[in-house]
Design a protein around this motif. Structure first.
Motif, PDB file in Angstrom:
ATOM      1  N   CYS A 102       0.835  -1.212   0.000  1.00  0.00           N
ATOM      2  CA  CYS A 102       0.000   0.000   0.000  1.00  0.00           C
ATOM      3  C   CYS A 102       0.866   1.256   0.000  1.00  0.00           C
ATOM      4  CB  CYS A 102      -0.942   0.008   1.204  1.00  0.00           C
ATOM      5  SG  CYS A 102      -2.314  -1.145   1.069  1.00  0.00           S
ATOM      6  N   ASP A 103       1.963   1.248   0.752  1.00  0.00           N
ATOM      7  CA  ASP A 103       2.869   2.388   0.776  1.00  0.00           C
ATOM      8  C   ASP A 103       3.406   2.662  -0.625  1.00  0.00           C
ATOM      9  OD1 ASP A 103       4.603   4.453   1.759  1.00  0.00           O
ATOM     10  OD2 ASP A 103       6.228   2.986   1.815  1.00  0.00           O
ATOM     11  N   ALA A 104       3.818   1.624  -1.329  1.00  0.00           N
ATOM     12  CA  ALA A 104       4.335   1.806  -2.691  1.00  0.00           C
ATOM     13  C   ALA A 104       3.228   2.292  -3.627  1.00  0.00           C
ATOM     14  CB  ALA A 104       4.927   0.494  -3.201  1.00  0.00           C
ATOM     15  N   LEU A 105       2.045   1.734  -3.517  1.00  0.00           N
ATOM     16  CA  LEU A 105       0.940   2.121  -4.393  1.00  0.00           C
ATOM     17  C   LEU A 105       0.479   3.552  -4.145  1.00  0.00           C
ATOM     18  CD1 LEU A 105      -1.145  -1.177  -4.288  1.00  0.00           C
ATOM     19  CD2 LEU A 105       0.220  -0.313  -6.206  1.00  0.00           C
ATOM     20  N   MET A 106       0.604   4.031  -2.921  1.00  0.00           N
ATOM     21  CA  MET A 106       0.212   5.408  -2.601  1.00  0.00           C
ATOM     22  C   MET A 106       1.124   6.437  -3.263  1.00  0.00           C
ATOM     23  SD  MET A 106      -2.552   5.791  -0.883  1.00  0.00           S
ATOM     24  CE  MET A 106      -2.377   7.452  -0.226  1.00  0.00           C
ATOM     25  N   GLN A 107       2.224   6.000  -3.823  1.00  0.00           N
ATOM     26  CA  GLN A 107       3.165   6.897  -4.479  1.00  0.00           C
ATOM     27  C   GLN A 107       2.936   6.975  -5.988  1.00  0.00           C
ATOM     28  OE1 GLN A 107       7.224   6.096  -3.055  1.00  0.00           O
ATOM     29  NE2 GLN A 107       6.252   4.961  -1.404  1.00  0.00           N
ATOM     30  N   GLY A 108       1.816   6.414  -6.460  1.00  0.00           N
ATOM     31  CA  GLY A 108       1.552   6.416  -7.895  1.00  0.00           C
ATOM     32  C   GLY A 108       0.101   6.673  -8.219  1.00  0.00           C
ATOM     33  N   ALA A 109      -0.293   6.264  -9.410  1.00  0.00           N
ATOM     34  CA  ALA A 109      -1.644   6.504  -9.914  1.00  0.00           C
ATOM     35  C   ALA A 109      -2.713   5.781  -9.113  1.00  0.00           C
ATOM     36  CB  ALA A 109      -1.716   6.082 -11.383  1.00  0.00           C
ATOM     37  N   GLU A 110      -2.355   4.716  -8.420  1.00  0.00           N
ATOM     38  CA  GLU A 110      -3.328   3.943  -7.652  1.00  0.00           C
ATOM     39  C   GLU A 110      -3.660   4.580  -6.309  1.00  0.00           C
ATOM     40  OE1 GLU A 110      -0.342   2.869  -8.599  1.00  0.00           O
ATOM     41  OE2 GLU A 110      -0.548   1.108  -9.892  1.00  0.00           O
ATOM     42  N   ALA A 111      -3.052   5.726  -5.996  1.00  0.00           N
ATOM     43  CA  ALA A 111      -3.220   6.350  -4.680  1.00  0.00           C
ATOM     44  C   ALA A 111      -4.676   6.617  -4.347  1.00  0.00           C
ATOM     45  CB  ALA A 111      -2.410   7.643  -4.596  1.00  0.00           C
ATOM     46  N   GLY A 112      -5.457   7.077  -5.296  1.00  0.00           N
ATOM     47  CA  GLY A 112      -6.868   7.367  -5.045  1.00  0.00           C
ATOM     48  C   GLY A 112      -7.644   6.125  -4.654  1.00  0.00           C
ATOM     49  N   ALA A 113      -7.399   5.028  -5.362  1.00  0.00           N
ATOM     50  CA  ALA A 113      -8.098   3.776  -5.058  1.00  0.00           C
ATOM     51  C   ALA A 113      -7.671   3.228  -3.702  1.00  0.00           C
ATOM     52  CB  ALA A 113      -7.826   2.738  -6.153  1.00  0.00           C
ATOM     53  N   VAL A 114      -6.389   3.293  -3.401  1.00  0.00           N
ATOM     54  CA  VAL A 114      -5.905   2.811  -2.103  1.00  0.00           C
ATOM     55  C   VAL A 114      -6.485   3.666  -0.987  1.00  0.00           C
ATOM     56  CG1 VAL A 114      -3.860   2.471  -0.655  1.00  0.00           C
ATOM     57  CG2 VAL A 114      -3.787   1.842  -3.067  1.00  0.00           C
ATOM     58  N   ARG A 115      -6.507   4.984  -1.197  1.00  0.00           N
ATOM     59  CA  ARG A 115      -7.061   5.893  -0.189  1.00  0.00           C
ATOM     60  C   ARG A 115      -8.534   5.574   0.057  1.00  0.00           C
ATOM     61  NH1 ARG A 115      -5.654   8.706   3.792  1.00  0.00           N
ATOM     62  NH2 ARG A 115      -3.880   9.538   2.700  1.00  0.00           N
TER      63      ARG A 115
END
Length: 152
Positions: A102-115
């Motif tokens: 999740c930390d890695a994904l929050m640094q890219g385009a997937e941040a909105g979905a993870v949030r």
């Protein structure tokens, strides 16, 4: 891909703290409900160890060793180069892996979905738990006051 300089350190600290403090089952359930699985390579596979907790009397006194806590840490790298880290309390390797992912994904385009799918529900649950704890404490509150005794 966002550079860490673009991602506020306070924001990152916030989501890392939220995932570290969240119950493992809540984090894993929220993550598994969303299709965000990614291929990654381990920079540091999950490993369990201990950390020394330090405290201060009255938050101003000299620091002292309070005790030890078991933690699991890991680091991973996504195929596009983003790196995620995690340190979680306890021995749950899967929780550490998901938190790092999740930390890695929050640094890219997937941040909105993870949030929206992972972090916001965890934050809401943490807020509700804090409100319940505050309400329970408030129920035991005793108000002291001084009455005028009329001896004058």
């Amino acid at each position: 891909m966002k550079d860490l300089s673009e991602t506020s350190q306070a924001d990152r600290r916030g989501w890392m703290s939220l995932m570290a403090k969240a119950p493992a089952e809540a984090l894993l359930t929220a993550f598994d409900a969303v299709d965000l699985a990614q291929e990654f390579t381990w920079l540091r596979a999950p490993e369990t160890g201990g950390v020394m907790l330090r405290g201060r009397a009255g938050a101003t006194g000299a620091a002292f060793n309070l005790g030890e806590m078991t933690v699991t840490r890991c680091a991973l790298k996504l195929a596009d180069g983003r790196v995620g880290h995690a340190v979680v309390q306890g021995r749950d390797r899967r929780k550490a892996e998901v938190a790092a992912l999740c930390d890695a994904l929050m640094q890219g385009a997937e941040a909105g979905a993870v949030r929206a799918q992972v972090l916001d529900p965890l934050e809401a649950a943490a807020g509700e738990k804090a409100r319940a704890r505050a309400a329970k404490a408030a129920a035991t509150k005793v108000d002291f006051f001084t009455m005028v005794r009329g001896e004058g």
